[in-house]
Design a protein around this motif. Sequence first.
Motif, PDB file in Angstrom:
ATOM      1  N   PRO A   1       0.601  -1.185   0.129  1.00  0.00           N
ATOM      2  CA  PRO A   1       0.164   0.073   0.082  1.00  0.00           C
ATOM      3  C   PRO A   1       0.910   1.291  -0.180  1.00  0.00           C
ATOM      4  CG  PRO A   1       0.117  -1.063   2.117  1.00  0.00           C
ATOM      5  CD  PRO A   1       0.608  -2.008   1.332  1.00  0.00           C
ATOM      6  N   GLN A   2       0.424   2.135  -0.545  1.00  0.00           N
ATOM      7  CA  GLN A   2       1.205   3.438  -0.749  1.00  0.00           C
ATOM      8  C   GLN A   2       0.788   4.335   0.655  1.00  0.00           C
ATOM      9  OE1 GLN A   2       3.019   4.602  -3.122  1.00  0.00           O
ATOM     10  NE2 GLN A   2       2.810   2.532  -3.854  1.00  0.00           N
ATOM     11  N   PRO A   3       1.737   4.896   1.192  1.00  0.00           N
ATOM     12  CA  PRO A   3       1.338   5.668   2.202  1.00  0.00           C
ATOM     13  C   PRO A   3       0.121   6.748   2.561  1.00  0.00           C
ATOM     14  CG  PRO A   3       4.003   5.880   1.748  1.00  0.00           C
ATOM     15  CD  PRO A   3       3.236   5.224   0.304  1.00  0.00           C
ATOM     16  N   GLY A   4      -0.351   6.630   3.222  1.00  0.00           N
ATOM     17  CA  GLY A   4      -1.717   7.585   3.359  1.00  0.00           C
ATOM     18  C   GLY A   4      -2.968   7.192   2.726  1.00  0.00           C
ATOM     19  N   TRP A   5      -2.574   6.172   2.004  1.00  0.00           N
ATOM     20  CA  TRP A   5      -3.826   5.340   0.997  1.00  0.00           C
ATOM     21  C   TRP A   5      -4.801   4.707   1.899  1.00  0.00           C
ATOM     22  CZ3 TRP A   5      -4.432   0.181  -0.177  1.00  0.00           C
ATOM     23  CH2 TRP A   5      -5.512  -0.027  -0.978  1.00  0.00           C
ATOM     24  N   ARG A   6      -5.891   4.858   1.811  1.00  0.00           N
ATOM     25  CA  ARG A   6      -6.952   3.864   2.433  1.00  0.00           C
ATOM     26  C   ARG A   6      -7.973   3.324   1.261  1.00  0.00           C
ATOM     27  NH1 ARG A   6     -10.938   5.967   5.168  1.00  0.00           N
ATOM     28  NH2 ARG A   6     -10.493   8.231   5.241  1.00  0.00           N
ATOM     29  N   PRO A   7      -8.149   2.106   1.431  1.00  0.00           N
ATOM     30  CA  PRO A   7      -8.961   1.659   0.324  1.00  0.00           C
ATOM     31  C   PRO A   7     -10.440   1.491   0.094  1.00  0.00           C
ATOM     32  CG  PRO A   7      -8.595  -0.066   2.238  1.00  0.00           C
ATOM     33  CD  PRO A   7      -7.816   0.979   2.471  1.00  0.00           C
ATOM     34  N   GLY A   8     -10.811   1.624  -0.735  1.00  0.00           N
ATOM     35  CA  GLY A   8     -12.270   1.489  -0.897  1.00  0.00           C
ATOM     36  C   GLY A   8     -13.079   2.355  -2.257  1.00  0.00           C
ATOM     37  N   LYS A   9     -13.338   1.866  -3.076  1.00  0.00           N
ATOM     38  CA  LYS A   9     -13.832   2.585  -4.449  1.00  0.00           C
ATOM     39  C   LYS A   9     -15.708   2.177  -4.587  1.00  0.00           C
ATOM     40  CE  LYS A   9     -11.354   2.621  -7.877  1.00  0.00           C
ATOM     41  NZ  LYS A   9     -10.829   4.206  -7.810  1.00  0.00           N
ATOM     42  N   ASP A  10     -16.034   1.156  -3.818  1.00  0.00           N
ATOM     43  CA  ASP A  10     -17.596   0.713  -4.125  1.00  0.00           C
ATOM     44  C   ASP A  10     -18.360   0.963  -2.872  1.00  0.00           C
ATOM     45  OD1 ASP A  10     -16.176   0.045  -6.794  1.00  0.00           O
ATOM     46  OD2 ASP A  10     -16.903  -2.022  -6.586  1.00  0.00           O
ATOM     47  N   VAL A  11     -19.056   1.899  -2.865  1.00  0.00           N
ATOM     48  CA  VAL A  11     -19.953   2.076  -1.673  1.00  0.00           C
ATOM     49  C   VAL A  11     -21.569   2.320  -1.945  1.00  0.00           C
ATOM     50  CG1 VAL A  11     -17.849   3.139  -0.414  1.00  0.00           C
ATOM     51  CG2 VAL A  11     -19.621   4.734  -1.725  1.00  0.00           C
ATOM     52  N   ALA A  12     -22.501   1.892  -0.746  1.00  0.00           N
ATOM     53  CA  ALA A  12     -23.765   2.358  -1.149  1.00  0.00           C
ATOM     54  C   ALA A  12     -24.053   2.873   0.339  1.00  0.00           C
ATOM     55  CB  ALA A  12     -24.638   1.310  -1.331  1.00  0.00           C
ATOM     56  N   GLY A  13     -24.816   4.099   0.261  1.00  0.00           N
ATOM     57  CA  GLY A  13     -25.186   4.616   1.846  1.00  0.00           C
ATOM     58  C   GLY A  13     -26.036   5.718   1.708  1.00  0.00           C
ATOM     59  N   LEU A  14     -26.135   6.837   2.665  1.00  0.00           N
ATOM     60  CA  LEU A  14     -26.952   7.938   2.618  1.00  0.00           C
ATOM     61  C   LEU A  14     -26.291   9.103   2.632  1.00  0.00           C
ATOM     62  CD1 LEU A  14     -30.005   8.242   3.277  1.00  0.00           C
ATOM     63  CD2 LEU A  14     -29.289   8.518   5.687  1.00  0.00           C
TER      64      LEU A  14
END
Length: 306
Positions: A49-62
């Motif tokens: 992982p690259q420094p400072g990167w947080r995963p997550g590209k597919d979401v559903a919500g409000l």
Amino acid sequence: MKALVATGEVGEPVRFAEVAQPQPGPGEVLVKVEAFSVNRGETFQLEAPQPGWRPGKDVAGLVVQAAADGAGPAVCRRVVAHPPAGGWAEYVCVPVGSVAELPDGLDAVRAAALPLAGLTALRLLRAVGAVAGRRVLMTGASGGVGHYFTELAAAAGAELTVVTASPERGRRLVELGAAEVVHDLGEARGPYDVVLESTGGANLPVALARLARRGTLVWFGQASRTPVTLDFFDFFKGPESATLRHFHYADSDVPYGTDLATLVRLAAAGRLTPEIGRTAPWADTAATLTDLRDRRIRGKAVLTLV
């Protein structure tokens, strides 16, 4: 807020951490995440992982904070979204151009399974053009992209052959509209007007040899993680005037939100089926990522926060 952060460790690729809640910038909405899906490609990114990167590209919500300029969905609207990163968290900021509203009949779990795989499949179909009556071959068809593309291409009139190692997964692809299933690329008879190749390694030259005259091979993945050696003398001796093209789903003039709205409409109408192999609480994300990387999950994996 609570978020999953990358550890760089194989056994436990993510862990929970307390991070600052993001503040939306110009043209962004703040989404309270209800569900997110994970992709096999993200398991590879988590290895280094690259420094400072947080995963997550597919979401559903409000939507809990609308864009300051009034663009995009309003507060309390249910949405599916494709942020650039950071979606495995309680809240995420998303550009309004990467969001689509959800109808009442489409729940967050199915919606979260749509973005990356659905966008890739939809844009692959657009890239190859009209497929009605054309013979199409797709390798690596067992995952989310393969399921979506099979359903979309069959509905558009393609005669689709899919390559999958699993007979069980092959049966499901037939149910979605595949005309033929083979379990080894060498069994594909050809010739094919279009070949969609996603595995790389030794498979790409074999797939290229299955092209018809003036056919097109679209290379859109490297699932084997093995370099490709291509002898262009073989290419010249093969299908006359064939085209070899690289594809990446992000290379499009159409905003993500526009294509997400198309996927939502098709899913809500029962014309596109999110194939979800696992639904689990987000506390199980690390184990789910390992199973996804090792191909123990068919279709999509979705984690829930509520």
